[in-house]
Design an enzyme around this catalytic site. Structure first.
Site, PDB file in Angstrom:
ATOM      1  CG  HIS A 170      -2.686  -1.240  -2.934  1.00  0.00           C
ATOM      2  ND1 HIS A 170      -3.174   0.737  -2.711  1.00  0.00           N
ATOM      3  CD2 HIS A 170      -2.937  -1.558  -2.161  1.00  0.00           C
ATOM      4  CE1 HIS A 170      -4.089   0.859  -1.786  1.00  0.00           C
ATOM      5  NE2 HIS A 170      -3.843  -0.724  -0.872  1.00  0.00           N
ATOM      6  CB  SER A 209      -1.023  -0.328   1.217  1.00  0.00           C
ATOM      7  OG  SER A 209      -0.577  -0.021   2.576  1.00  0.00           O
ATOM      8  CD  GLU A 223      -3.331   3.450  -5.761  1.00  0.00           C
ATOM      9  OE1 GLU A 223      -3.292   4.846  -5.931  1.00  0.00           O
ATOM     10  OE2 GLU A 223      -3.509   3.112  -4.513  1.00  0.00           O
ATOM     11  CG  ASN A 275      -1.991   4.213   1.908  1.00  0.00           C
ATOM     12  OD1 ASN A 275      -3.547   4.201   2.252  1.00  0.00           O
ATOM     13  ND2 ASN A 275      -2.182   2.442   1.020  1.00  0.00           N
TER      14      ASN A 275
END
Length: 296
Positions: free
Chosen positions: A139, A118, A151, A189
């Protein structure tokens, strides 16, 4: 049909294995612990039962999905026939680098090596292999069987062909892939963790309480859950690790983790996984119960 190997049988690993198997791919699920693998298969079975109850799958689908899963405690055995390996181990850079060294040694020469990281640099991971052009980030979001986003992170050397194959493969799983470049935190993130960190700072500085902060974000911003509840679900240790990657990688003080978050992780208050974070968990209901220290 591609052969898939998934490294790690925790929440993300078993979810990724579940989805690949559900969509017809043979999956080798790999973990050093056989009890962890047994628990993962039980979890996948329960999650499929929910899909059956909702009419999304049939009992025959469940049987076929579970039949496509094979477990291994040996990485070398588990990846020997893999066309794609998805690593979903703990978010620890040294652990991931060691895994990718092993994968490079044991996976077939043409295999794509993906990480579900992540926040950790795909370029850094790829650099420990002899096939950096075949290393990519994949991800998934939690819970994997439900969330649509993947992702897809291109490392510095990731080839166009590998990127396109992973984008296409994600669509075959019913997902919506989004291509991003390899910078700390990627997109998800880099945006999410500062929001969670700011929510924790708001609590730390006495701006508002846990319930008030989460209520503002749920009702005012239409978030399905508040940032502090979400942090508990992600794991406060994971949130802290990602913030440290952002802080170190971008060198900006705005990513510095809140001292309250650091203290909670140090004290072992990690959220759902430990039974207590900002909320208390394990009380057997869906009601949100504040952790003792945050009650007025």
């Amino acid at each position: 049909m591609m052969n898939i190997a998934v490294i790690g049988s925790g929440t993300m690993g078993n979810g990724i294995a579940h989805v690949f198997a559900q969509y017809g791919f043979p999956v080798a699920l790999i973990d050093i612990s056989q009890p962890a693998l047994d628990k993962a298969l039980a979890t996948i079975g329960k999650n499929i039962d929910r899909q059956v109850a909702k009419g999304a799958l049939t009992e025959d689908d469940k049987t076929a999905t579970l039949a496509r899963l094979t477990t291994y405690t040996s990485l070398a055995e588990g990846v020997r026939a893999a066309d794609l390996v998805v690593e979903a181990a703990t978010e620890n850079v040294d652990l991931k680098l060691n895994i990718f060294r092993e994968l490079d040694a044991h996976a077939p020469a043409g295999a794509i090596l993906a990480s579900n990281t992540s926040s950790i640099s795909i370029t850094k991971i790829a650099a420990v292999t002899k096939r950096p052009e075949q290393v990519i980030g994949m991800h998934f979001m939690n819970p994997v069987p439900v969330m649509k986003l993947v992702e897809v992170i291109r490392g510095y050397a990731t080839s166009d062909a590998v990127t396109q194959r992973v984008m296409d493969l994600s669509r075959e799983l019913g997902k919506t892939p989004t291509e991003v470049n390899d910078y700390p935190g990627f997109v998800a993130n880099r945006i999410l963790m500062p929001m969670i960190n700011e929510a924790i700072y708001s609590l730390y500085e006495g701006v508002a309480g846990v319930e008030e902060i989460d209520t503002v974000m749920k009702l005012g911003m239409a978030h399905p859950m508040g940032p502090l509840q979400l942090a508990d679900f992600i794991g406060l240790d994971v949130c802290l690790a990602i913030l440290r990657v952002l802080h170190e990688g971008l060198g900006n003080q705005k990513y510095a983790p809140c001292p309250l978050l650091v203290n909670m992780v140090t004290a072992g208050r990690l959220g759902v996984k430990s039974g207590e974070g900002f909320y208390s968990w394990g009380h057997g209901t869906k009601e949100l119960v504040l952790a003792e220290r945050f009650r007025k």
